[in-house]
Design a protein around this motif. Structure first.
Motif, PDB file in Angstrom:
ATOM      1  N   ARG A   3      28.096 -20.036  31.162  1.00 33.02           N
ATOM      2  CA  ARG A   3      29.329 -19.608  31.813  1.00 33.02           C
ATOM      3  C   ARG A   3      29.223 -19.739  33.325  1.00 33.02           C
ATOM      4  O   ARG A   3      30.167 -20.183  33.987  1.00 33.02           O
ATOM      5  CB  ARG A   3      29.632 -18.162  31.417  1.00 33.02           C
ATOM      6  N   LEU A   4      28.056 -19.375  33.885  1.00 35.23           N
ATOM      7  CA  LEU A   4      27.866 -19.532  35.320  1.00 35.23           C
ATOM      8  C   LEU A   4      27.941 -21.001  35.713  1.00 35.23           C
ATOM      9  O   LEU A   4      28.551 -21.355  36.729  1.00 35.23           O
ATOM     10  CB  LEU A   4      26.524 -18.941  35.737  1.00 35.23           C
ATOM     11  N   ASN A   6      29.647 -23.293  34.235  1.00 40.78           N
ATOM     12  CA  ASN A   6      31.049 -23.700  34.192  1.00 40.78           C
ATOM     13  C   ASN A   6      31.780 -23.284  35.459  1.00 40.78           C
ATOM     14  O   ASN A   6      32.583 -24.051  36.007  1.00 40.78           O
ATOM     15  CB  ASN A   6      31.733 -23.081  32.966  1.00 40.78           C
ATOM     16  N   TYR A   7      31.523 -22.063  35.917  1.00 38.53           N
ATOM     17  CA  TYR A   7      32.175 -21.585  37.131  1.00 38.53           C
ATOM     18  C   TYR A   7      31.785 -22.439  38.339  1.00 38.53           C
ATOM     19  O   TYR A   7      32.633 -22.802  39.167  1.00 38.53           O
ATOM     20  CB  TYR A   7      31.808 -20.124  37.398  1.00 38.53           C
ATOM     21  N   LEU A   8      30.497 -22.743  38.435  1.00 43.48           N
ATOM     22  CA  LEU A   8      30.036 -23.560  39.564  1.00 43.48           C
ATOM     23  C   LEU A   8      30.634 -24.966  39.511  1.00 43.48           C
ATOM     24  O   LEU A   8      30.998 -25.532  40.548  1.00 43.48           O
ATOM     25  CB  LEU A   8      28.507 -23.625  39.559  1.00 43.48           C
ATOM     26  N   ASP A  10      33.503 -25.719  38.174  1.00 43.54           N
ATOM     27  CA  ASP A  10      34.909 -25.568  38.553  1.00 43.54           C
ATOM     28  C   ASP A  10      35.079 -25.576  40.071  1.00 43.54           C
ATOM     29  O   ASP A  10      35.989 -26.209  40.616  1.00 43.54           O
ATOM     30  CB  ASP A  10      35.475 -24.268  37.981  1.00 43.54           C
ATOM     31  N   ILE A  11      34.198 -24.839  40.761  1.00 42.93           N
ATOM     32  CA  ILE A  11      34.272 -24.774  42.225  1.00 42.93           C
ATOM     33  C   ILE A  11      33.980 -26.142  42.838  1.00 42.93           C
ATOM     34  O   ILE A  11      34.682 -26.588  43.745  1.00 42.93           O
ATOM     35  CB  ILE A  11      33.277 -23.724  42.755  1.00 42.93           C
ATOM     36  N   ARG A  37      41.248 -22.817  36.514  1.00 44.66           N
ATOM     37  CA  ARG A  37      39.953 -22.325  36.986  1.00 44.66           C
ATOM     38  C   ARG A  37      39.977 -20.835  37.327  1.00 44.66           C
ATOM     39  O   ARG A  37      38.922 -20.240  37.524  1.00 44.66           O
ATOM     40  CB  ARG A  37      39.525 -23.112  38.226  1.00 44.66           C
ATOM     41  N   THR A  38      41.159 -20.246  37.426  1.00 40.25           N
ATOM     42  CA  THR A  38      41.274 -18.855  37.886  1.00 40.25           C
ATOM     43  C   THR A  38      42.122 -18.028  36.926  1.00 40.25           C
ATOM     44  O   THR A  38      41.602 -17.366  36.037  1.00 40.25           O
ATOM     45  CB  THR A  38      41.871 -18.812  39.304  1.00 40.25           C
ATOM     46  N   ARG A  41      41.667 -18.168  33.153  1.00 37.02           N
ATOM     47  CA  ARG A  41      40.410 -17.595  32.659  1.00 37.02           C
ATOM     48  C   ARG A  41      40.551 -16.093  32.418  1.00 37.02           C
ATOM     49  O   ARG A  41      39.733 -15.501  31.708  1.00 37.02           O
ATOM     50  CB  ARG A  41      39.279 -17.837  33.660  1.00 37.02           C
ATOM     51  N   ARG A  88      36.707 -32.614  36.345  1.00 34.57           N
ATOM     52  CA  ARG A  88      36.528 -31.532  35.371  1.00 34.57           C
ATOM     53  C   ARG A  88      36.841 -32.018  33.961  1.00 34.57           C
ATOM     54  O   ARG A  88      36.100 -31.762  33.019  1.00 34.57           O
ATOM     55  CB  ARG A  88      37.426 -30.346  35.740  1.00 34.57           C
TER      56      ARG A  88
END
Length: 228
Positions: A3-4, A6-8, A10-11, A37-38, A41, A88
Motif C-alpha cells: 500500500r505504501l 502504491n501511494y509513492l 501515485d505521488i 489518487r486522493t 481512496r 499509473r
C-alpha cells in the motif's frame, strides 16, 4: 506492490499524468488523475447498469478512418500506451496483460488512440464493484472502452466495441457483460449499436469507503436494451 508503494507511485506519477489528462480532456481529466489518487481512496459511490450482449450479434457496420487499425495488445505495446493513459495506468495495463486479460488497441499510424478490455470473468484486478452472484462461466467481461476526444465520432469506438465482441466469441464465450453508468452517454450509445439480443441484467449501486466496497444488485426482468 505494498500500500505504501502504491501511494509513492501515485505521488511520483501524478504531475505527468495530470498534465497528460489536461492536454487530452482539459480540467475534467486532470481532476480525475487527482481524484483517483486522493478522494476515491477514501469514499466513492455510484450506480451502474449491467448489460449482456450476445457475442454473435450483428453490430452496425462502421468503417475505420483511413490510417487506423485495431490490434490485440502484447507486452511490447505497453510503453506506447503511456502517451494515451499515463504512467499509473500503464503499470496496471502491464499487470493485467500478464494475468491473461485481453486488451485491444486502436492505432492511428504508430500512435494509440483508443483501447478496450476483455476478460474471462471479473475479479478484483478488473473491477472493485462487487456482483453478489457467480459470474456466468459462458460470459466474458467487457470493460473500459476509451477513445481520445480528438478521435471520437469517427467510428473508432463502435469498431472497438465490435472487435471485443468478436474476440469474446473467438475465446469461446456466448455473451459479453459490461457495466455502464447511466450518465455515460458515449457508452450508452455503443450499447444501442450492439445489435439485437442485448439485454439489461440489472442495476448495481455501490459504496466504497476506506478501501472496502459494498454493493446492492437489483435484477432486471429480461428485455431488450433498446426498449428500456
Amino acid at each position: 506492490m505494498s500500500r505504501l508503494g502504491n501511494y509513492l507511485a501515485d505521488i511520483r506519477t501524478f504531475p505527468a499524468d495530470a498534465a497528460l489528462g489536461y492536454r487530452h480532456e482539459g480540467v475534467r481529466r486532470a481532476w480525475k488523475a487527482l481524484a483517483t489518487r486522493t478522494l476515491h481512496r477514501v469514499v466513492r459511490t455510484g450506480r451502474l447498469v449491467v448489460f449482456a450482449h450476445p457475442v454473435g450479434s450483428h453490430m452496425e457496420d462502421t468503417a475505420l478512418p483511413p490510417g487506423v487499425r485495431i490490434t490485440r495488445a502484447t507486452e511490447r505495446d505497453v510503453p506506447a500506451l503511456s502517451a494515451l493513459v499515463g504512467q499509473r495506468e500503464v503499470t496496471r495495463f502491464r499487470d493485467l496483460i500478464a494475468r491473461g486479460r485481453h486488451c485491444l488497441i486502436a492505432w492511428r499510424d504508430e500512435q494509440p488512440v483508443g483501447y478496450t478490455w476483455v476478460s474471462a470473468g471479473i475479479g478484483p484486478d478488473v473491477s472493485i464493484w462487487p456482483l453478489p452472484f457467480q459470474f456466468p462461466s459462458d460470459a466474458a467481461y467487457l470493460w473500459n472502452l476509451y477513445v481520445l476526444p480528438s478521435e471520437r465520432s469517427s467510428g473508432i469506438g463502435t469498431a472497438l466495441a465490435k472487435a471485443r465482441l468478436q474476440l469474446a466469441r473467438e475465446l469461446g464465450f456466448r455473451e459479453g457483460w459490461r457495466m455502464v453508468a447511466p450518465t455515460n452517454g458515449a457508452s450508452l450509445r455503443t450499447v444501442q449499436k450492439s445489435g439485437p439480443g442485448t439485454r439489461v441484467v440489472g442495476e448495481l449501486n455501490f459504496v466504497q469507503l476506506l478501501g472496502r466496497t459494498w454493493g446492492r444488485f437489483r435484477p432486471h426482468a429480461a428485455s431488450s436494451a433498446g426498449t428500456n
